[in-house]
Design a protein around this motif. Structure first.
Motif, PDB file in Angstrom:
ATOM      1  N   ILE A 127       3.959  12.346 -10.851  1.00  0.00           N
ATOM      2  CA  ILE A 127       3.128  11.588  -9.915  1.00  0.00           C
ATOM      3  C   ILE A 127       2.322  12.872  -8.811  1.00  0.00           C
ATOM      4  CG2 ILE A 127       3.342  10.445  -7.696  1.00  0.00           C
ATOM      5  CD1 ILE A 127       4.466   8.891  -9.657  1.00  0.00           C
ATOM      6  N   PRO A 128       1.062  12.643  -8.879  1.00  0.00           N
ATOM      7  CA  PRO A 128       0.244  13.382  -8.085  1.00  0.00           C
ATOM      8  C   PRO A 128       0.594  13.856  -6.791  1.00  0.00           C
ATOM      9  CG  PRO A 128      -1.093  11.866  -9.129  1.00  0.00           C
ATOM     10  CD  PRO A 128       0.168  11.200  -9.046  1.00  0.00           C
ATOM     11  N   PRO A 129       0.738  14.873  -6.196  1.00  0.00           N
ATOM     12  CA  PRO A 129       1.178  15.291  -4.926  1.00  0.00           C
ATOM     13  C   PRO A 129       0.353  14.486  -3.730  1.00  0.00           C
ATOM     14  CG  PRO A 129       1.101  17.339  -6.374  1.00  0.00           C
ATOM     15  CD  PRO A 129       0.410  16.413  -7.065  1.00  0.00           C
ATOM     16  N   ALA A 178      12.576   4.449 -10.313  1.00  0.00           N
ATOM     17  CA  ALA A 178      12.149   2.943  -9.804  1.00  0.00           C
ATOM     18  C   ALA A 178      10.818   2.900  -9.395  1.00  0.00           C
ATOM     19  CB  ALA A 178      13.344   2.284  -9.215  1.00  0.00           C
ATOM     20  N   ALA A 179      10.768   3.741  -8.157  1.00  0.00           N
ATOM     21  CA  ALA A 179       9.652   3.794  -7.222  1.00  0.00           C
ATOM     22  C   ALA A 179       8.348   4.109  -8.079  1.00  0.00           C
ATOM     23  CB  ALA A 179       9.881   4.561  -6.158  1.00  0.00           C
ATOM     24  N   ALA A 180       8.406   5.010  -9.140  1.00  0.00           N
ATOM     25  CA  ALA A 180       7.333   5.437  -9.734  1.00  0.00           C
ATOM     26  C   ALA A 180       7.012   4.849 -10.823  1.00  0.00           C
ATOM     27  CB  ALA A 180       7.870   6.865 -10.884  1.00  0.00           C
ATOM     28  N   GLY A 199       0.925  -1.208   0.059  1.00  0.00           N
ATOM     29  CA  GLY A 199       0.082  -0.059  -0.106  1.00  0.00           C
ATOM     30  C   GLY A 199       0.783   1.247  -0.058  1.00  0.00           C
ATOM     31  N   THR A 200       2.186   0.909   0.214  1.00  0.00           N
ATOM     32  CA  THR A 200       3.065   2.188   0.168  1.00  0.00           C
ATOM     33  C   THR A 200       4.510   1.548  -0.577  1.00  0.00           C
ATOM     34  OG1 THR A 200       3.950   1.323   2.638  1.00  0.00           O
ATOM     35  CG2 THR A 200       2.252   3.206   2.374  1.00  0.00           C
ATOM     36  N   VAL A 201       4.973   2.493  -1.247  1.00  0.00           N
ATOM     37  CA  VAL A 201       6.225   2.342  -1.854  1.00  0.00           C
ATOM     38  C   VAL A 201       7.294   3.588  -1.460  1.00  0.00           C
ATOM     39  CG1 VAL A 201       7.525   2.145  -4.045  1.00  0.00           C
ATOM     40  CG2 VAL A 201       5.111   1.227  -3.826  1.00  0.00           C
ATOM     41  N   ALA A 202       8.385   3.128  -0.751  1.00  0.00           N
ATOM     42  CA  ALA A 202       9.270   4.134  -0.117  1.00  0.00           C
ATOM     43  C   ALA A 202      10.405   4.392  -0.960  1.00  0.00           C
ATOM     44  CB  ALA A 202       9.583   3.835   1.351  1.00  0.00           C
ATOM     45  N   VAL A 203      10.898   5.869  -1.231  1.00  0.00           N
ATOM     46  CA  VAL A 203      11.924   6.006  -1.754  1.00  0.00           C
ATOM     47  C   VAL A 203      13.057   6.367  -0.732  1.00  0.00           C
ATOM     48  CG1 VAL A 203      13.286   7.547  -3.647  1.00  0.00           C
ATOM     49  CG2 VAL A 203      10.728   7.056  -3.641  1.00  0.00           C
ATOM     50  N   MET A 204      14.151   5.641  -0.578  1.00  0.00           N
ATOM     51  CA  MET A 204      15.002   5.699   0.329  1.00  0.00           C
ATOM     52  C   MET A 204      16.127   6.806   0.040  1.00  0.00           C
ATOM     53  SD  MET A 204      15.598   2.091   2.254  1.00  0.00           S
ATOM     54  CE  MET A 204      15.947   2.983   3.721  1.00  0.00           C
ATOM     55  N   GLY A 205      16.291   7.743   1.243  1.00  0.00           N
ATOM     56  CA  GLY A 205      17.036   8.906   0.810  1.00  0.00           C
ATOM     57  C   GLY A 205      18.766   8.601   0.389  1.00  0.00           C
ATOM     58  N   ALA A 248       8.162  -4.260 -13.885  1.00  0.00           N
ATOM     59  CA  ALA A 248       7.329  -3.118 -13.733  1.00  0.00           C
ATOM     60  C   ALA A 248       7.517  -2.176 -15.109  1.00  0.00           C
ATOM     61  CB  ALA A 248       7.817  -2.094 -12.531  1.00  0.00           C
ATOM     62  N   LEU A 249       8.774  -1.711 -15.448  1.00  0.00           N
ATOM     63  CA  LEU A 249       8.872  -0.969 -16.841  1.00  0.00           C
ATOM     64  C   LEU A 249       8.172  -1.690 -17.976  1.00  0.00           C
ATOM     65  CD1 LEU A 249      12.635  -0.158 -15.935  1.00  0.00           C
ATOM     66  CD2 LEU A 249      10.797   1.436 -16.367  1.00  0.00           C
ATOM     67  N   GLN A 250       8.253  -2.854 -18.012  1.00  0.00           N
ATOM     68  CA  GLN A 250       7.716  -3.539 -19.408  1.00  0.00           C
ATOM     69  C   GLN A 250       6.161  -3.311 -19.286  1.00  0.00           C
ATOM     70  OE1 GLN A 250       9.698  -4.763 -21.680  1.00  0.00           O
ATOM     71  NE2 GLN A 250      11.419  -4.013 -20.349  1.00  0.00           N
ATOM     72  N   ILE A 251       5.468  -3.176 -18.050  1.00  0.00           N
ATOM     73  CA  ILE A 251       3.912  -2.943 -18.167  1.00  0.00           C
ATOM     74  C   ILE A 251       3.808  -1.634 -18.511  1.00  0.00           C
ATOM     75  CG2 ILE A 251       2.094  -2.655 -16.708  1.00  0.00           C
ATOM     76  CD1 ILE A 251       3.256  -5.004 -14.988  1.00  0.00           C
ATOM     77  N   LEU A 252       4.601  -0.555 -18.600  1.00  0.00           N
ATOM     78  CA  LEU A 252       4.236   0.691 -18.842  1.00  0.00           C
ATOM     79  C   LEU A 252       4.471   1.072 -20.430  1.00  0.00           C
ATOM     80  CD1 LEU A 252       6.382   2.443 -16.130  1.00  0.00           C
ATOM     81  CD2 LEU A 252       4.075   1.726 -16.179  1.00  0.00           C
TER      82      LEU A 252
END
Length: 222
Positions: free
Chosen positions: A83-85, A38-40, A11-17, A154-158
């Motif tokens: 990505i929507p805010p 990658a997260a997007a 339900g959440t995808v995190a971009v690590m700093g 994931a990229l192949q789906i886009l």
């Protein structure tokens, strides 16, 4: 199905700093952008398959010599990618990996979301997995490298133009060969620091700058 390959329902995808005061800011930003792209890709692929829109999280604080909190820089880049805010949440709470993982898990819980997918660089992923393995309080989390087969799937789906845009961003921010050596040295020191109580926190406070999570809050970027 991408969700079946993930083995969790994120339900959440995190971009690590990624911010190291001893490194050039350009390299840090390229790596953060790769993680965000990658997260997007993962979020958009999951949305295309199931119509669900996971939240995108980031939790890096305002570190030494950083122009603004790392989580804000991640949010700005995600918004630049389209990505929507309202799908993004920031919390400038962390200055090292252990605190970051706990903050991201707290964010997930506050949002009432199930599953936490953590996206990071190829060299950082093994240490994140190790920390998760010894941190039993964080459940339902999985670590994915920007260069993993899951991101490729994931990229192949886009659609083709979007796939190329995100793939090129990931490639620009991915270290390989000799470029990996400085990052691996830093990771090795951080790994060793984790075995000595208090050392990782002391190093982070003195090298990256201290962050007071209690004086900050989770927010949606504008």
């Amino acid at each position: 199905m991408l969700r079946e390959k993930l083995d969790i329902a994120p339900g959440t995808v995190a971009v690590m700093g990624k911010w190291e005061p001893h490194m050039g800011p350009e390299q840090c930003m390229l790596e953060v952008q790769a993680r965000a792209a990658a997260a997007a890709a993962l979020v958009e692929a999951l949305s295309a398959e199931e119509g669900a829109d996971p939240y995108l999280l980031s939790a890096e604080g305002h570190l030494r010599r950083q122009p603004k909190p790392g989580c804000v820089m991640v949010a700005e880049f995600l918004i630049g990618l389209g990505i929507p805010p309202q799908q993004i949440r920031c919390w400038p709470a962390a200055n090292h990996t252990m605190i970051e993982l706990r903050a991201l898990d707290q964010m997930r819980r506050r949002l009432g979301a199930s599953g936490l997918l953590l996206v990071t660089s190829n060299y950082h992923a093994p240490r994140v997995r190790y920390i998760l393995g010894r941190t039993r309080s964080i459940e339902g989390a999985r670590v994915v490298s920007c260069t993993s087969d899951l991101v490729d799937a994931a990229l192949q789906i886009l659609p083709d133009p979007r796939r190329r845009q995100l793939a090129e961003t990931i490639e620009r921010g991915t270290r390989r060969g000799a470029d990996l050596l400085p990052a691996m040295l830093t990771e090795g020191l951080a790994f060793l620091g984790g075995f000595i109580p208090g050392l990782e926190e002391w190093l982070a406070d003195h090298l990256r700058g201290a962050v007071d999570a209690e004086r900050t809050e989770m927010f949606q970027p504008s």
